[in-house]
Design a protein around this motif. Structure first.
Motif, PDB file in Angstrom:
ATOM      1  N   SER A 117      -5.771  18.084   9.767  1.00 43.55           N
ATOM      2  CA  SER A 117      -6.245  16.859   9.094  1.00 43.55           C
ATOM      3  C   SER A 117      -6.442  15.780  10.143  1.00 43.55           C
ATOM      4  O   SER A 117      -5.533  15.506  10.935  1.00 43.55           O
ATOM      5  CB  SER A 117      -5.205  16.356   8.089  1.00 43.55           C
ATOM      6  OG  SER A 117      -5.096  17.262   7.027  1.00 43.55           O
ATOM      7  N   HIS A 119      -8.487  11.779  11.079  1.00 48.17           N
ATOM      8  CA  HIS A 119      -9.028  10.557  10.458  1.00 48.17           C
ATOM      9  C   HIS A 119      -9.893   9.758  11.410  1.00 48.17           C
ATOM     10  O   HIS A 119     -10.537   8.804  11.004  1.00 48.17           O
ATOM     11  CB  HIS A 119      -7.879   9.678   9.949  1.00 48.17           C
ATOM     12  CG  HIS A 119      -6.857  10.474   9.207  1.00 48.17           C
ATOM     13  ND1 HIS A 119      -5.749  11.017   9.816  1.00 48.17           N
ATOM     14  CD2 HIS A 119      -6.802  10.869   7.925  1.00 48.17           C
ATOM     15  CE1 HIS A 119      -5.060  11.704   8.936  1.00 48.17           C
ATOM     16  NE2 HIS A 119      -5.670  11.625   7.779  1.00 48.17           N
ATOM     17  N   GLY A 138     -10.264  12.970   5.341  1.00 51.89           N
ATOM     18  CA  GLY A 138     -10.125  12.259   4.075  1.00 51.89           C
ATOM     19  C   GLY A 138      -9.180  11.077   4.193  1.00 51.89           C
ATOM     20  O   GLY A 138      -8.711  10.772   5.287  1.00 51.89           O
ATOM     21  N   PRO A 139      -8.865  10.403   3.099  1.00 53.19           N
ATOM     22  CA  PRO A 139      -9.446  10.703   1.795  1.00 53.19           C
ATOM     23  C   PRO A 139     -10.869  10.141   1.677  1.00 53.19           C
ATOM     24  O   PRO A 139     -11.095   8.969   1.962  1.00 53.19           O
ATOM     25  CB  PRO A 139      -8.514  10.011   0.802  1.00 53.19           C
ATOM     26  CG  PRO A 139      -7.870   8.913   1.597  1.00 53.19           C
ATOM     27  CD  PRO A 139      -7.852   9.340   3.030  1.00 53.19           C
ATOM     28  N   THR A 145      -3.294  12.266  -5.824  1.00 51.55           N
ATOM     29  CA  THR A 145      -2.487  13.448  -5.504  1.00 51.55           C
ATOM     30  C   THR A 145      -1.592  13.222  -4.296  1.00 51.55           C
ATOM     31  O   THR A 145      -0.476  13.720  -4.250  1.00 51.55           O
ATOM     32  CB  THR A 145      -3.410  14.661  -5.255  1.00 51.55           C
ATOM     33  OG1 THR A 145      -4.286  14.781  -6.365  1.00 51.55           O
ATOM     34  CG2 THR A 145      -2.613  15.933  -5.089  1.00 51.55           C
ATOM     35  N   THR A 149      -1.702   8.527   2.098  1.00 52.05           N
ATOM     36  CA  THR A 149      -2.938   8.756   2.849  1.00 52.05           C
ATOM     37  C   THR A 149      -3.300   7.515   3.663  1.00 52.05           C
ATOM     38  O   THR A 149      -2.787   6.432   3.427  1.00 52.05           O
ATOM     39  CB  THR A 149      -4.135   9.050   1.913  1.00 52.05           C
ATOM     40  OG1 THR A 149      -4.383   7.890   1.132  1.00 52.05           O
ATOM     41  CG2 THR A 149      -3.887  10.245   1.032  1.00 52.05           C
ATOM     42  N   ILE A 173     -11.925  15.841   1.887  1.00 51.51           N
ATOM     43  CA  ILE A 173     -10.815  15.965   0.928  1.00 51.51           C
ATOM     44  C   ILE A 173     -10.508  14.611   0.320  1.00 51.51           C
ATOM     45  O   ILE A 173     -10.706  13.566   0.960  1.00 51.51           O
ATOM     46  CB  ILE A 173      -9.557  16.584   1.587  1.00 51.51           C
ATOM     47  CG1 ILE A 173      -8.460  16.803   0.541  1.00 51.51           C
ATOM     48  CG2 ILE A 173      -9.036  15.725   2.746  1.00 51.51           C
ATOM     49  CD1 ILE A 173      -7.378  17.765   0.970  1.00 51.51           C
ATOM     50  N   GLY A 175     -10.129  13.165  -3.905  1.00 51.22           N
ATOM     51  CA  GLY A 175     -10.907  12.693  -5.045  1.00 51.22           C
ATOM     52  C   GLY A 175     -12.248  13.383  -5.233  1.00 51.22           C
ATOM     53  O   GLY A 175     -13.130  12.841  -5.896  1.00 51.22           O
ATOM     54  N   VAL A 194     -10.388  20.659  -2.727  1.00 48.11           N
ATOM     55  CA  VAL A 194     -10.008  19.981  -3.963  1.00 48.11           C
ATOM     56  C   VAL A 194      -8.696  20.505  -4.523  1.00 48.11           C
ATOM     57  O   VAL A 194      -8.404  21.687  -4.427  1.00 48.11           O
ATOM     58  CB  VAL A 194     -11.089  20.106  -5.068  1.00 48.11           C
ATOM     59  CG1 VAL A 194     -12.431  19.592  -4.600  1.00 48.11           C
ATOM     60  CG2 VAL A 194     -11.217  21.522  -5.548  1.00 48.11           C
ATOM     61  N   ILE A 195      -7.948  19.574  -5.061  1.00 50.35           N
ATOM     62  CA  ILE A 195      -6.742  19.959  -5.818  1.00 50.35           C
ATOM     63  C   ILE A 195      -7.028  19.729  -7.300  1.00 50.35           C
ATOM     64  O   ILE A 195      -7.334  20.651  -8.052  1.00 50.35           O
ATOM     65  CB  ILE A 195      -5.488  19.176  -5.349  1.00 50.35           C
ATOM     66  CG1 ILE A 195      -5.219  19.454  -3.861  1.00 50.35           C
ATOM     67  CG2 ILE A 195      -4.281  19.567  -6.203  1.00 50.35           C
ATOM     68  CD1 ILE A 195      -3.989  18.732  -3.288  1.00 50.35           C
TER      69      ILE A 195
HETATM   70  N1  3NM Z   1      -4.945  15.188   1.842  1.00 45.69           N
HETATM   71  P1  3NM Z   1      -7.277  15.687  -4.937  1.00 45.69           P
HETATM   72  S1  3NM Z   1      -6.147  13.572   0.315  1.00 45.69           S
HETATM   73  C1  3NM Z   1      -3.831  16.784   0.316  1.00 45.69           C
HETATM   74  O1  3NM Z   1      -6.803  12.380   2.993  1.00 45.69           O
HETATM   75  C2  3NM Z   1      -4.681  15.623   0.581  1.00 45.69           C
HETATM   76  O2  3NM Z   1      -5.843  13.919   4.175  1.00 45.69           O
HETATM   77  C3  3NM Z   1      -5.717  14.093   1.866  1.00 45.69           C
HETATM   78  O3  3NM Z   1      -6.194  15.948  -3.792  1.00 45.69           O
HETATM   79  C4  3NM Z   1      -6.148  13.404   3.094  1.00 45.69           C
HETATM   80  O4  3NM Z   1      -8.351  16.702  -4.774  1.00 45.69           O
HETATM   81  C5  3NM Z   1      -5.289  14.833  -0.398  1.00 45.69           C
HETATM   82  O5  3NM Z   1      -6.485  15.904  -6.188  1.00 45.69           O
HETATM   83  C6  3NM Z   1      -5.204  15.042  -1.870  1.00 45.69           C
HETATM   84  O6  3NM Z   1      -7.745  14.278  -4.784  1.00 45.69           O
HETATM   85  C7  3NM Z   1      -6.408  15.710  -2.447  1.00 45.69           C
END
Ligand code: 3NM
Length: 215
Positions: A117, A119, A138-139, A145, A149, A173, A175, A194-195
Motif C-alpha cells: 500500500s 500513498h 487509496g483511499p 471500512t 487511512t 482501493i 469506497g 473492494v471490500i
Molecule cells: N485500505 P471498502 S482503504 C483496506 O486507503 C483499505 O489503503 C485502504 O474497503 C487504503 O472497499 C481500505 O469497503 C478499505 O471501502 C477498503
C-alpha cells in the motif's frame, strides 16, 4: 517459477476482493464462493478490526478460504501476516507502510506476490526498489471500512503516477463500487480492490459480476 510477470498480474488485479470475518454478517466461505461465481479475479484474506479472529481460528478460516480459492484457481493473498502466509503457502502477501519493511518481506517470501500500500511517489519508488509486484493506492473514495487511512486521494493520484512513468500494476482501493470503478480504471489503474461493495451486497454474485463488467 520466478516472480509473476506484470501482464499476468494486471489481469489478476481486475476485481480484487478483500475480506475477513468482520466484513460480512454471512458465512465468509459462502460469500467467497458467491464472489468467485460472480467473477472476482484475486482474493485477499484480511482479518482485521474489532472482533477479528486470532490464533488457531484465524488460521483455520484462512485455510478454508484458501481451499475455496484453489478450487477455482484464484490466487490467495494474505494481508499483513507473513507467518500465516508462509505457514499455509499463500500465493502472496500484502503489506502497508506501517508493517515490516518491504525489502525484508521480499527476502522472506521469495517469489510470492508482494503487494504494498502506498500513498506518495516516494513510497512508490521505495516499494519498487524493495521488490513490490503491485501497489494498492487509496483511499480513492471515502470508506468506512478502514478508519486510520490517509486523506481521500480521488483518482488524480493514479494519473500522476502514470504520468511519472510508473508502470507497476496499480489497484485503487477505498469506497470503490460498480458505479465508480470505471473512473478508477480510466485514471490508469489496472484493477479495483473492494471490500464492502461485494462483502455486504444483497447479492454477492451480482455485485461481483457488475464490478467485473465495469473494469
Ligand atoms: N485500505 P471498502 S482503504 C483496506 O486507503 C483499505 O489503503 C485502504 O474497503 C487504503 O472497499 C481500505 O469497503 C478499505 O471501502 C477498503
Amino acid at each position: 517459477m520466478g516472480r509473476i510477470n506484470s501482464e499476468e498480474l494486471r489481469d489478476l488485479l481486475k476485481v480484487y476482493f478483500i475480506m475477513g470475518s468482520t466484513n460480512t454478517a454471512k458465512n465468509p466461505e459462502e460469500v467467497l464462493k458467491e464472489a468467485i461465481n460472480g467473477g472476482i479475479t484475486l482474493f485477499q484474506f484480511r482479518e482485521k478490526g474489532e472482533g477479528a479472529l486470532k490464533g488457531d481460528e484465524k488460521y483455520a478460516l484462512a485455510r478454508q478460504l484458501q481451499k475455496i480459492c484453489r478450487a477455482s484457481s484464484i490466487p490467495f493473498i494474505v494481508n499483513d501476516d507473513l507467518e500465516l502466509a508462509m505457514e499455509i503457502d499463500a500465493d502472496g502477501l500484502h503489506i502497508g507502510q506501517e508493517d515490516e519493511p518491504a525489502e525484508r518481506v521480499r527476502e522472506k517470501i521469495g517469489d510470492k506476490i508482494l503487494g504494498v500500500s502506498i500513498h506518495t511517489i516516494d513510497e512508490a519508488e521505495a516499494a519498487i526498489r524493495a521488490g513490490a509486484d503491485y501497489f494498492g493506492l487509496g483511499p480513492i473514495f471515502p470508506t468506512n471500512t478502514k478508519t486510520d487511512t490517509t486523506p481521500v486521494q480521488g483518482t488524480s493520484l493514479i494519473q500522476v503516477f502514470r504520468k511519472r512513468g510508473i508502470t507497476v500494476p496499480i489497484v485503487g482501493i477505498g469506497g470503490i463500487t460498480a458505479q465508480n470503478a470505471g473512473t478508477v480504471m480510466k485514471a490508469g489503474a489496472d484493477g479495483v480492490s473492494v471490500i464492502t461493495a461485494i462483502s455486504q451486497a444483497i447479492s454477492v454474485t451480482d455485485a461481483a459480476r457488475e464490478l467485473r463488467k465495469n473494469v
